[in-house]
Structures are given as C-alpha cells and as structure tokens.
Enzyme design. Structure first.
Site, PDB file in Angstrom:
ATOM      1  N   LYS A 186       0.930  -1.288  -0.083  1.00  0.00           N
ATOM      2  CA  LYS A 186       0.146   0.139  -0.021  1.00  0.00           C
ATOM      3  C   LYS A 186       0.716   1.195  -0.099  1.00  0.00           C
ATOM      4  O   LYS A 186       0.509   2.044  -0.730  1.00  0.00           O
ATOM      5  CB  LYS A 186      -1.085  -0.044   0.997  1.00  0.00           C
ATOM      6  CG  LYS A 186      -1.745  -1.060   1.114  1.00  0.00           C
ATOM      7  CD  LYS A 186      -2.944  -1.096   2.336  1.00  0.00           C
ATOM      8  CE  LYS A 186      -2.153  -1.469   3.739  1.00  0.00           C
ATOM      9  NZ  LYS A 186      -1.970  -2.790   3.863  1.00  0.00           N
ATOM     10  N   THR A 187       1.769   1.338   1.070  1.00  0.00           N
ATOM     11  CA  THR A 187       2.663   2.407   0.960  1.00  0.00           C
ATOM     12  C   THR A 187       3.557   2.650  -0.487  1.00  0.00           C
ATOM     13  O   THR A 187       3.815   3.630  -0.826  1.00  0.00           O
ATOM     14  CB  THR A 187       3.568   2.328   2.045  1.00  0.00           C
ATOM     15  OG1 THR A 187       3.074   2.185   3.204  1.00  0.00           O
ATOM     16  CG2 THR A 187       4.685   3.336   2.202  1.00  0.00           C
ATOM     17  N   ASP A 247      -1.263   6.983   6.246  1.00  0.00           N
ATOM     18  CA  ASP A 247      -1.220   5.631   6.542  1.00  0.00           C
ATOM     19  C   ASP A 247      -2.094   5.266   7.861  1.00  0.00           C
ATOM     20  O   ASP A 247      -2.376   6.221   8.496  1.00  0.00           O
ATOM     21  CB  ASP A 247       0.140   4.886   6.960  1.00  0.00           C
ATOM     22  CG  ASP A 247       0.418   3.560   6.889  1.00  0.00           C
ATOM     23  OD1 ASP A 247      -0.644   2.837   6.393  1.00  0.00           O
ATOM     24  OD2 ASP A 247       1.500   3.140   7.175  1.00  0.00           O
ATOM     25  N   THR A 290      -5.557  -1.031   7.178  1.00  0.00           N
ATOM     26  CA  THR A 290      -5.637  -2.733   7.175  1.00  0.00           C
ATOM     27  C   THR A 290      -7.092  -3.144   7.802  1.00  0.00           C
ATOM     28  O   THR A 290      -7.431  -4.179   7.972  1.00  0.00           O
ATOM     29  CB  THR A 290      -4.766  -3.112   8.186  1.00  0.00           C
ATOM     30  OG1 THR A 290      -4.579  -2.607   9.347  1.00  0.00           O
ATOM     31  CG2 THR A 290      -3.053  -3.164   7.794  1.00  0.00           C
ATOM     32  N   ARG A 310       6.320  -8.055   1.884  1.00  0.00           N
ATOM     33  CA  ARG A 310       7.281  -7.866   2.877  1.00  0.00           C
ATOM     34  C   ARG A 310       8.166  -8.833   3.669  1.00  0.00           C
ATOM     35  O   ARG A 310       9.084  -8.767   3.963  1.00  0.00           O
ATOM     36  CB  ARG A 310       6.671  -7.032   3.863  1.00  0.00           C
ATOM     37  CG  ARG A 310       7.259  -6.283   5.111  1.00  0.00           C
ATOM     38  CD  ARG A 310       6.458  -5.584   6.032  1.00  0.00           C
ATOM     39  NE  ARG A 310       5.926  -4.405   5.332  1.00  0.00           N
ATOM     40  CZ  ARG A 310       4.885  -3.632   6.061  1.00  0.00           C
ATOM     41  NH1 ARG A 310       4.448  -4.190   7.031  1.00  0.00           N
ATOM     42  NH2 ARG A 310       4.614  -2.646   5.361  1.00  0.00           N
TER      43      ARG A 310
END
Length: 345
Positions: free
Chosen positions: A76-77, A121, A170, A229
């Site tokens: 997402k980032t 975020d 999330t 990640r």
C-alpha cells in the site's frame, strides 16, 4: 525527481527516496519498486491505476483520491509512492495516530502545493474531529477556520490547492462512510501467489547482489505468507545464512535449511502461529474462543493477533472466525493432528 516529506510518526519501514534506485544515502538497501512497471502483482489494481494516472496526465490535473486497504505488507505504501513518482509530484507522508488535533491536518493541507500527494497510513485511526476537516478538503479543496467563541464565532474559508489524498488501512470496516465515500478509487490488495512472490524475491536478490536460482526463489516465496514484505525479510535471513554457512549462493537446499533455522515451516507458519493454533486446539478444545481470551492466553496484544497472525491463517482456512469466536479449521486439524472435542464447522 520528487521530494518526500515525512510528518508525524515514522514506523521505520519507509526510506526517503533518492536518485539511486539501489542503495539509499544511509546505506540501507531499498527494495521498493519505484515505478508502476517495476511493481509485481495486484494486476487489476495496477492496470486500473495506469489508466487513471494516464487520464490525469492527459487532462493535466491531479489524480483522484485513492484508498488502499488490505493486510499489512502487500504494497500500500509502495503504491502511494509510485503514484507520486508517476505523477511527477512530491509526497507528504503522515499517519492517522500522528494527526491528533484539527490544527495538525489543517497545517498540512494548507501547505500542500498543486498536485502533491498526501499519504495517510492507518487512516482508520484518524480522530473524528480531524477527519471532519478532510470532508470539505477532499470534495471542495477548502477548509474552514473557526475563530472566536460563542456568539462571536466566525468561519473563515481557506482555499486549498488541488491535491491527491492516498489513504492506506488494514481495517477498511473501521472507516466512516462519509470518509470512505469521498475516495474516487478504492482498491483491495490481496495476498500474492507463490509465482508472484518468486518474482519479487528474484528482483530483490538482484538488487542485493545475491545469486539465487529459481528453486531457491520458489522455496522462499512458498514460505512468505503471500506477502512481499515477508518475502524480502526472509530473503535477507537466507542471504545471511548462505554467506556464513554456504558459498553465498542461494538454492533450494540453502533456503530450506535457513528458514527451518528461523522457525518458518514449509507454508510460512512461524512460532507465534503455531502457539496460536495449539492454544485454540488444546486450551479451548478447538474453539470457539474470544479474541481477548486468546490474546491473554498466548500473552500477545489483540491487535497483533488480528493484524499480523490471523489474516493469513484465515486465508488458508486454518482458523475460522465465527460469531462465537475463533475455531480451528479442518486443514489445521489435518496437518497437525489436532483432536478437538467440538465439531468443526
């Protein structure tokens, strides 16, 4: 080249962008893709973004507001920074918990330049008093300053420059409908396939200067919980093992030994996952059990179980979330031989 401004809390996972695509000024390897063509996976999301970005560039206007939601670690980032890069604009980075007062968000909004990207975020954690200032800012590019008190209170409208808000969460269900409805594009990021993660591992290994074969990449990808990640984290650990124990090259055997040493099994479950599953099976006879009781038993925070442990276990059917609480799923019973006194559903 865009600049990056980071405001508020820093989670340590974001490296400032520089002219180098390989190594940062502080010596930390940056594995994030910089352009949309480098991005692996989430094909439908990427194709939709490419069209939207292309259309915005043709019209010479900022991109519509974007909301990304899904489990942690899926990009997402990274996509927020890619949007900034593709649009040739700067990005201002903040997070929901860091914006405590209305003045915090008003200060950021009033200093945004034309076309800049504001990335928030954990946007579901914005206080309601702060969130309300985003409504008119997103729709009308205007915020209202209130000065004076009581009968002497006055509202002074302040016109903002057109910007793009990119939100990441999330927990999309915790967003209020008024905020969610103001995003022009809403995308759900799902877990990656093993094939996609193998591409991520191969690309990252190349950036890190590590030799890896296809079976080694597949081995790491298969244990990465469908999350890039995690794949990059495991790759670093396997690289360490290969350099100390092996000859520096990664193959399937080296990857298997290294990940077994790290306590990661063949489908990516780690020690906390196994404790979580065994607690439900043995302490609570397979469930159902409430998440608060479960967190207290395994001595972990509820948020850690909900955001880190459960998404992947739910995805593969090892845990079932029912109205009565969490239950062990049939695949977990079959794999680990759990014997439960209650009928699984």
């Amino acid at each position: 080249m865009s600049r990056e401004k980071i405001l508020g809390e820093d989670d340590g996972a974001l490296e400032p962008e520089t002219d180098s695509t390989v190594v940062e000024d502080n010596g930390i390897w940056n594995l994030r893709p910089k352009t949309i063509n480098e991005y692996v996976g989430q094909q439908q999301v990427v194709e939709s973004l490419q069209i939207a970005i292309g259309a915005a560039q043709v019209r010479s206007e900022p991109l519509d507001h974007v909301l990304f939601h899904g489990p942690p670690g899926l990009g997402k980032t990274t996509l927020a920074h890619i949007i900034s890069k593709e649009m040739g604009s700067d990005i201002v980075h903040s997070s929901g918990p860091a914006l405590e007062k209305p003045l915090d968000i008003v200060g950021i909004l009033s200093n945004l330049n034309e076309g800049e990207v504001l990335f928030i975020d954990e946007i579901h954690r914005l206080p309601h008093t702060v969130e309300e200032y985003l409504y008119s800012a997103m729709e009308d590019f205007q915020v209202d300053f209130v000065y004076g008190k009581g009968a002497f209170a006055r509202t002074l409208p302040f016109q903002l420059k057109r910007f793009t808000l990119v939100g990441a969460t999330t927990r999309a269900g915790l967003l209020t409908p008024p905020l969610r409805d103001r995003f022009g594009m809403i995308y759900h990021l799902d877990f990656y396939s093993t094939e996609e993660l193998a591409k991520v591992v191969t690309r990252s290994a190349d950036i890190l200067g590590v030799t890896i074969d296809s079976k080694g990449a597949q081995e790491i990808a298969g244990r990465s919980r469908g999350t890039p990640r995690v794949a990059n984290r495991l790759l670093r650990r396997v690289r360490d093992y290969a350099q100390v124990i092996g000859n520096g090259n990664i193959d399937q055997n080296i990857a298997d030994k290294a990940l077994n040493m790290e306590g990661v099994d063949e489908i990516g479950l780690d020690r906390l996952d196994l404790i979580y599953l065994k607690t439900i099976a043995e302490n609570y006879s397979g469930g159902p059990v409430g998440i608060d009781a479960l967190a207290a038993t395994v001595n972990e925070e509820v948020q850690t179980l909900v955001d880190v442990v459960e998404p992947y276990l739910l995805k593969i059917g090892y845990v079932l979330r029912t109205p009565g609480g969490r239950r062990i799923g049939q695949p977990a019973s079959a794999k680990f031989g759990f014997r439960t006194q209650r009928r699984l559903i």
